[in-house]
Scaffold this motif. Sequence first.
Motif, mmCIF file in Angstrom:
data_model
loop_
_atom_site.group_PDB
_atom_site.id
_atom_site.type_symbol
_atom_site.label_atom_id
_atom_site.label_comp_id
_atom_site.label_asym_id
_atom_site.label_seq_id
_atom_site.Cartn_x
_atom_site.Cartn_y
_atom_site.Cartn_z
ATOM 1 N N MET A 1 -3.648 6.175 1.020
ATOM 2 C CA MET A 1 -4.566 6.002 -0.110
ATOM 3 C C MET A 1 -5.786 6.893 0.113
ATOM 4 O O MET A 1 -6.293 7.014 1.212
ATOM 5 C CB MET A 1 -4.986 4.537 -0.248
ATOM 6 C CG MET A 1 -3.835 3.577 -0.456
ATOM 7 S SD MET A 1 -2.914 3.864 -1.962
ATOM 8 C CE MET A 1 -4.065 3.302 -3.179
ATOM 9 N N ARG A 2 -6.253 7.530 -0.975
ATOM 10 C CA ARG A 2 -7.341 8.502 -0.850
ATOM 11 C C ARG A 2 -8.720 7.906 -1.117
ATOM 12 O O ARG A 2 -9.717 8.469 -0.701
ATOM 13 C CB ARG A 2 -7.101 9.660 -1.804
ATOM 14 C CG ARG A 2 -5.929 10.521 -1.399
ATOM 15 C CD ARG A 2 -5.827 11.749 -2.267
ATOM 16 N NE ARG A 2 -5.388 11.449 -3.610
ATOM 17 C CZ ARG A 2 -4.146 11.560 -4.038
ATOM 18 N NH1 ARG A 2 -3.213 11.962 -3.221
ATOM 19 N NH2 ARG A 2 -3.826 11.281 -5.270
ATOM 20 N N SER A 3 -8.788 6.778 -1.824
ATOM 21 C CA SER A 3 -10.101 6.250 -2.207
ATOM 22 C C SER A 3 -10.198 4.768 -1.882
ATOM 23 O O SER A 3 -9.385 3.968 -2.347
ATOM 24 C CB SER A 3 -10.331 6.470 -3.706
ATOM 25 O OG SER A 3 -11.523 5.871 -4.115
ATOM 26 N N ILE A 4 -11.196 4.426 -1.078
ATOM 27 C CA ILE A 4 -11.473 3.022 -0.776
ATOM 28 C C ILE A 4 -12.962 2.792 -0.997
ATOM 29 O O ILE A 4 -13.799 3.593 -0.584
ATOM 30 C CB ILE A 4 -11.039 2.629 0.654
ATOM 31 C CG1 ILE A 4 -11.284 1.149 0.890
ATOM 32 C CG2 ILE A 4 -11.718 3.476 1.697
ATOM 33 C CD1 ILE A 4 -10.615 0.608 2.135
ATOM 34 N N ASP B 1 -9.692 -3.067 10.397
ATOM 35 C CA ASP B 1 -8.237 -3.075 10.441
ATOM 36 C C ASP B 1 -7.660 -2.833 9.044
ATOM 37 O O ASP B 1 -6.727 -2.042 8.876
ATOM 38 C CB ASP B 1 -7.726 -4.401 11.013
ATOM 39 C CG ASP B 1 -6.212 -4.437 11.115
ATOM 40 O OD1 ASP B 1 -5.620 -3.449 11.609
ATOM 41 O OD2 ASP B 1 -5.616 -5.445 10.686
ATOM 42 N N VAL B 2 -8.234 -3.493 8.045
ATOM 43 C CA VAL B 2 -7.744 -3.309 6.672
ATOM 44 C C VAL B 2 -8.002 -1.878 6.196
ATOM 45 O O VAL B 2 -7.124 -1.242 5.602
ATOM 46 C CB VAL B 2 -8.388 -4.350 5.727
ATOM 47 C CG1 VAL B 2 -8.043 -4.053 4.278
ATOM 48 C CG2 VAL B 2 -7.937 -5.750 6.099
ATOM 49 N N THR B 3 -9.198 -1.342 6.445
ATOM 50 C CA THR B 3 -9.489 0.028 6.006
ATOM 51 C C THR B 3 -8.581 1.042 6.702
ATOM 52 O O THR B 3 -8.147 2.016 6.091
ATOM 53 C CB THR B 3 -10.962 0.394 6.254
ATOM 54 O OG1 THR B 3 -11.278 0.235 7.623
ATOM 55 C CG2 THR B 3 -11.887 -0.436 5.409
ATOM 56 N N VAL C 1 -8.974 1.656 -4.275
ATOM 57 C CA VAL C 1 -8.906 0.375 -3.564
ATOM 58 C C VAL C 1 -10.324 -0.177 -3.489
ATOM 59 O O VAL C 1 -11.234 0.496 -3.006
ATOM 60 C CB VAL C 1 -8.315 0.544 -2.141
ATOM 61 C CG1 VAL C 1 -8.345 -0.772 -1.390
ATOM 62 C CG2 VAL C 1 -6.900 1.093 -2.216
ATOM 63 N N LEU C 2 -10.490 -1.394 -3.991
ATOM 64 C CA LEU C 2 -11.774 -2.093 -3.907
ATOM 65 C C LEU C 2 -11.650 -3.159 -2.835
ATOM 66 O O LEU C 2 -10.814 -4.048 -2.927
ATOM 67 C CB LEU C 2 -12.124 -2.741 -5.250
ATOM 68 C CG LEU C 2 -12.186 -1.808 -6.459
ATOM 69 C CD1 LEU C 2 -12.500 -2.603 -7.714
ATOM 70 C CD2 LEU C 2 -13.212 -0.730 -6.253
ATOM 71 N N LEU C 3 -12.471 -3.062 -1.802
ATOM 72 C CA LEU C 3 -12.409 -3.998 -0.682
ATOM 73 C C LEU C 3 -13.578 -4.963 -0.748
ATOM 74 O O LEU C 3 -14.735 -4.553 -0.748
ATOM 75 C CB LEU C 3 -12.416 -3.244 0.652
ATOM 76 C CG LEU C 3 -12.324 -4.101 1.912
ATOM 77 C CD1 LEU C 3 -11.033 -4.908 1.920
ATOM 78 C CD2 LEU C 3 -12.403 -3.237 3.147
ATOM 79 N N ARG C 4 -13.250 -6.242 -0.823
ATOM 80 C CA ARG C 4 -14.258 -7.301 -0.832
ATOM 81 C C ARG C 4 -14.075 -8.118 0.441
ATOM 82 O O ARG C 4 -12.956 -8.352 0.871
ATOM 83 C CB ARG C 4 -14.057 -8.209 -2.042
ATOM 84 C CG ARG C 4 -14.160 -7.474 -3.361
ATOM 85 C CD ARG C 4 -13.759 -8.353 -4.544
ATOM 86 N NE ARG C 4 -14.622 -9.515 -4.619
ATOM 87 C CZ ARG C 4 -14.182 -10.761 -4.765
ATOM 88 N NH1 ARG C 4 -12.899 -11.016 -4.837
ATOM 89 N NH2 ARG C 4 -15.032 -11.754 -4.830
ATOM 90 N N LEU D 1 0.826 -1.207 0.000
ATOM 91 C CA LEU D 1 0.000 0.000 0.000
ATOM 92 C C LEU D 1 0.860 1.257 0.000
ATOM 93 O O LEU D 1 0.518 2.252 -0.652
ATOM 94 C CB LEU D 1 -0.940 0.000 1.204
ATOM 95 C CG LEU D 1 -2.120 -0.964 1.138
ATOM 96 C CD1 LEU D 1 -2.853 -1.000 2.473
ATOM 97 C CD2 LEU D 1 -3.074 -0.586 0.013
ATOM 98 N N ALA D 2 1.984 1.232 0.723
ATOM 99 C CA ALA D 2 2.878 2.392 0.751
ATOM 100 C C ALA D 2 3.445 2.672 -0.638
ATOM 101 O O ALA D 2 3.559 3.842 -1.039
ATOM 102 C CB ALA D 2 4.006 2.158 1.755
ATOM 103 N N VAL D 3 3.764 1.625 -1.375
ATOM 104 C CA VAL D 3 4.274 1.799 -2.742
ATOM 105 C C VAL D 3 3.191 2.383 -3.640
ATOM 106 O O VAL D 3 3.419 3.313 -4.409
ATOM 107 C CB VAL D 3 4.790 0.454 -3.299
ATOM 108 C CG1 VAL D 3 5.087 0.559 -4.781
ATOM 109 C CG2 VAL D 3 6.027 0.003 -2.538
ATOM 110 N N GLU D 4 1.974 1.858 -3.551
ATOM 111 C CA GLU D 4 0.868 2.324 -4.394
ATOM 112 C C GLU D 4 0.447 3.752 -4.046
ATOM 113 O O GLU D 4 0.011 4.504 -4.908
ATOM 114 C CB GLU D 4 -0.332 1.387 -4.272
ATOM 115 C CG GLU D 4 -0.087 -0.008 -4.822
ATOM 116 C CD GLU D 4 0.143 -0.028 -6.319
ATOM 117 O OE1 GLU D 4 -0.460 0.790 -7.041
ATOM 118 O OE2 GLU D 4 0.940 -0.872 -6.775
#
Length: 138
Positions: A125-128, A115-117, A100-103, A88-91
């Motif tokens: 990251m600006r968009s989840i 925890d993941v969010t 980021v699409l969270l399933r 995530l730090a690289v992205e």
Amino acid sequence: MAFSSDTDGGFTEPNVVPLVDVMLVLLIIFMVTASVSENVKVELPKATVDARPPAPKVPPITLSVREDGTIFWADEALAGKEMLDTRLAVEAQKEPQPDVLLRADSETKYALIQDVTTRVRVAGMRSINFVSEPESGN
């Protein structure tokens, strides 16, 4: 406003006729001045259109969380949460950032999803976005 009085010296009702007269005069004045101001000719400046190329489309990152806490980056299982933080730090350094699409499984505990969010936000990251199945028509 003038008040009329009855014989015992008390006021019975207000006289609103002068108030209505003043309001009608003001209405006429506003109507006349509004119609006059539209006839003034003004040369407006021309707007320039910024012809920037459209931002390139970046494929989103798909994170999946299973009920047992296993986290997947696309179709690849991550060894631990530290690996998620590193990726995530690289992205987050990329411009433009991918979404980021969270399933998550329907039985996944909220604490795992939270925890993941949190890790996604801390990485910068600006968009989840949360992915779910559409409701079936009954």
